[in-house]
Scaffold this motif. Sequence first.
Motif, mmCIF file in Angstrom:
data_model
loop_
_atom_site.group_PDB
_atom_site.id
_atom_site.type_symbol
_atom_site.label_atom_id
_atom_site.label_comp_id
_atom_site.label_asym_id
_atom_site.label_seq_id
_atom_site.Cartn_x
_atom_site.Cartn_y
_atom_site.Cartn_z
ATOM 1 N N ASP A 239 0.818 -1.213 0.000
ATOM 2 C CA ASP A 239 0.000 0.000 0.000
ATOM 3 C C ASP A 239 0.849 1.260 0.000
ATOM 4 N N THR A 240 1.982 1.230 0.696
ATOM 5 C CA THR A 240 2.801 2.436 0.816
ATOM 6 C C THR A 240 3.642 2.679 -0.433
ATOM 7 N N LEU A 241 4.228 1.634 -0.976
ATOM 8 C CA LEU A 241 5.117 1.782 -2.128
ATOM 9 C C LEU A 241 4.411 1.611 -3.461
ATOM 10 N N GLY A 242 3.110 1.351 -3.456
ATOM 11 C CA GLY A 242 2.371 1.244 -4.708
ATOM 12 C C GLY A 242 2.654 -0.034 -5.464
ATOM 13 N N LEU A 243 2.626 -1.163 -4.771
ATOM 14 C CA LEU A 243 2.869 -2.454 -5.411
ATOM 15 C C LEU A 243 1.542 -3.153 -5.676
ATOM 16 N N VAL A 244 1.576 -4.151 -6.556
ATOM 17 C CA VAL A 244 0.395 -4.960 -6.862
ATOM 18 C C VAL A 244 0.533 -6.282 -6.118
ATOM 19 N N GLY A 245 -0.421 -6.571 -5.243
ATOM 20 C CA GLY A 245 -0.352 -7.788 -4.452
ATOM 21 C C GLY A 245 -0.651 -9.036 -5.266
ATOM 22 N N LEU A 246 -0.303 -10.187 -4.688
ATOM 23 C CA LEU A 246 -0.505 -11.449 -5.385
ATOM 24 C C LEU A 246 -1.984 -11.747 -5.592
ATOM 25 N N ASP A 247 -2.820 -11.424 -4.599
ATOM 26 C CA ASP A 247 -4.251 -11.673 -4.750
ATOM 27 C C ASP A 247 -4.834 -10.846 -5.896
ATOM 28 N N THR A 248 -4.375 -9.609 -5.997
ATOM 29 C CA THR A 248 -4.855 -8.761 -7.095
ATOM 30 C C THR A 248 -4.410 -9.305 -8.441
ATOM 31 N N LEU A 265 -10.082 -4.750 -18.167
ATOM 32 C CA LEU A 265 -9.704 -3.343 -18.305
ATOM 33 C C LEU A 265 -10.223 -2.518 -17.134
ATOM 34 N N GLU A 266 -11.380 -2.877 -16.596
ATOM 35 C CA GLU A 266 -11.892 -2.176 -15.408
ATOM 36 C C GLU A 266 -11.003 -2.439 -14.189
ATOM 37 N N GLU A 267 -10.544 -3.682 -14.029
ATOM 38 C CA GLU A 267 -9.639 -3.986 -12.914
ATOM 39 C C GLU A 267 -8.305 -3.268 -13.081
ATOM 40 N N LEU A 268 -7.825 -3.154 -14.312
ATOM 41 C CA LEU A 268 -6.594 -2.393 -14.557
ATOM 42 C C LEU A 268 -6.777 -0.930 -14.174
ATOM 43 N N GLU A 269 -7.903 -0.353 -14.515
ATOM 44 C CA GLU A 269 -8.175 1.032 -14.156
ATOM 45 C C GLU A 269 -8.205 1.215 -12.642
ATOM 46 N N THR A 270 -8.790 0.256 -11.941
ATOM 47 C CA THR A 270 -8.837 0.339 -10.477
ATOM 48 C C THR A 270 -7.434 0.327 -9.872
ATOM 49 N N MET A 271 -6.561 -0.528 -10.388
ATOM 50 C CA MET A 271 -5.193 -0.600 -9.871
ATOM 51 C C MET A 271 -4.427 0.689 -10.134
ATOM 52 N N LEU A 272 -4.555 1.228 -11.347
ATOM 53 C CA LEU A 272 -3.823 2.456 -11.671
ATOM 54 C C LEU A 272 -4.366 3.643 -10.882
ATOM 55 N N GLN A 273 -5.676 3.683 -10.663
ATOM 56 C CA GLN A 273 -6.250 4.746 -9.851
ATOM 57 C C GLN A 273 -5.834 4.640 -8.390
ATOM 58 N N GLY A 274 -5.450 3.428 -7.966
ATOM 59 C CA GLY A 274 -4.995 3.243 -6.594
ATOM 60 C C GLY A 274 -3.571 3.689 -6.346
ATOM 61 N N GLY A 275 -2.884 4.216 -7.359
ATOM 62 C CA GLY A 275 -1.545 4.757 -7.165
ATOM 63 C C GLY A 275 -0.428 3.905 -7.729
ATOM 64 N N GLU A 279 4.940 1.511 -14.871
ATOM 65 C CA GLU A 279 6.177 0.733 -14.833
ATOM 66 C C GLU A 279 6.125 -0.342 -13.753
ATOM 67 N N GLN A 280 5.593 0.006 -12.580
ATOM 68 C CA GLN A 280 5.496 -0.966 -11.497
ATOM 69 C C GLN A 280 4.508 -2.071 -11.841
ATOM 70 N N PHE A 281 3.413 -1.720 -12.510
ATOM 71 C CA PHE A 281 2.432 -2.732 -12.917
ATOM 72 C C PHE A 281 3.062 -3.724 -13.887
ATOM 73 N N ILE A 282 3.815 -3.221 -14.852
ATOM 74 C CA ILE A 282 4.461 -4.116 -15.826
ATOM 75 C C ILE A 282 5.481 -5.004 -15.121
ATOM 76 N N THR A 283 6.239 -4.432 -14.189
ATOM 77 C CA THR A 283 7.228 -5.221 -13.456
ATOM 78 C C THR A 283 6.561 -6.322 -12.637
ATOM 79 N N ASP A 284 5.467 -5.982 -11.950
ATOM 80 C CA ASP A 284 4.775 -6.975 -11.137
ATOM 81 C C ASP A 284 4.158 -8.081 -12.009
ATOM 82 N N CYS A 285 3.605 -7.710 -13.168
ATOM 83 C CA CYS A 285 3.060 -8.719 -14.071
ATOM 84 C C CYS A 285 4.165 -9.636 -14.595
#
Length: 583
Positions: A239-248, A265-275, A279-285
């Motif tokens: 939550d603090t560093l803006g990472l994507v959790g495993l459950d997500t 695409l709606e779930e992607l929008e929710t993650m990006l709106q959450g901060g 780049e971090q999303f691509i790395t986590d994927c």
Amino acid sequence: MAYEVTATRRRPQDFDSLVGQEFVAATLKNAIQSGKIAHAYLFSGPRGCGKTSSARILAKALNCQRGPAAQPCGQCPACQEITRGASLDVIEIDGASNTSVNDIRQIKDEVLFPPNSCRYKIYIIDEVHMLSTSAFNALLKTIEEPPPYVIFIFATTELHKVPATIKSRCQQFHFRLVAVEQLKELLAQAAVEIGLQAEDEALYWIAREATGSVRDAYTLFDQVASFSGGHITFEKIRDTLGLVGLDTMNQLFETCVASNASLALEELETMLQGGVSIEQFITDCSNYLRSLLLIKSGITKESLLGQSAERYSQQVLSAWGIPQVERALSLFLTLYRDIRYSTSPRYEVDLAVSRLCGLSSFVSSAEVFQAVEQARQLLGGASPSPSVQQGRPNPFVNGGAVPPEHRQPIRDFGGSMVSIPKPAASSDRSRWARSAPAVEEKETPQVAPASKPTAASQDVSLPKASLIKEAGSARALVPREKLRDKLVEELSISRTSTASVLLRSDPWEFADDTISITVVNSFSLNQLQKDKAFLAELVSSLLGQTTQLEFKIRSVVQDNQQKEEKTEQVDILCKVFKGTVVE
């Protein structure tokens, strides 16, 4: 006392405290115990793995009042001064800010004076690769023949920039990156020292992010500890560093597996709106897909996955094979390189997620090859491939390719690709005989050729007389059931077009001395008529009796009958290729 960062507080003070550098520690301890102390050492390796700490430990071991000892006491004045960095006889020099010849000239003047209170005067030059070429050359003579009380210790992260003349005068030690398990254990000990509670998942994440550097691991640990409130959890880090959790990630990829592009695409929008940054999303994927690929390959080691293998979605693991996971991982690795030049990185990410939703229908080239191979065998009326007979898995599972020993050689017969069975394997040749079931072969007497070739058959590349002689002489007579296979084998090199026509003809009809051959079109009929005399003579030689050949074109009624017979095969092809019959 003033606050000390974890990297300074937990700096190793003896060789046994060096983590991940057992070879370096053992070599230096043995050298000290045996009295074989060199006059120059060169420590190289990645950042934060213990080069400067090892240099200080070596200085204490050599100058300890109870030594030289492999284990410095740490209590004598010399050890304490070196630990505090206040010793007059252990001089640490920053090579990045002392690069000129004048700085080296000062060292050359200082080495003329013996140590003040210690046994050795030790120069520790950090980042030695930053010295200029002139400075290196000025130092050569000094480090080659220094006074007996002077020892040089060089440390560098870029060994390739150190001249070979310097390397040849030093004992070289290469420091390695520290394993994730060892870093995680060090972080757990650091948390206990300051009274912090820490989850294993959070410590594993910090250790992986450090990429083998102990100092980086301690620095990130201090940062995480500052906002964790006495309890370090991966949820707080996420939550603090803006990472994507495993459950997500599991939820997003399950949606992609279900081919629900709008919801993904709606779930992607929710993650990006959450901060979460792009780049971090691509790395986590990418990390998530790498873990899936390791699990699909049978690797469940937690230190490699970063999580327990049971926490990854079984729905995604069962729906995607290795080709699909490799394709998805390649997609995100390419995306990370492309977004820096893109006019809209967000559009690139949306496109990548949309492509993931269609990945379930992706077929690799190996799967296509085996599917075409099976289709060719079904259309040709052949038996299943060896992979099917031996109980091998479906070719659309995990992208299994046909082994080379199961493939049939391909030859060009009159512009069409036809698979010709290997001559040595009679069982393979028999699968092309459609006229009658295989019968047990019986020994037949050897006969000579029935007749000599006619003049009309002298216009082939290989002389017909030699071909017919080779076919008939010193061989057993060919049964009628295997006549077509043998004839195709004899013609497969010299008359490929004729062999192709015979191979695709209908089952032959045998009378007393006549053979009727039915072909599919007029082109095939003309091809056989052109070689009729030669074929009749070759067939007579193989059968051991004079035989006539009749050629005719398949009628419409026969075509309809054969179409009805192949209805089951067509149904199988439609299921394999997900198609329909249009004509």
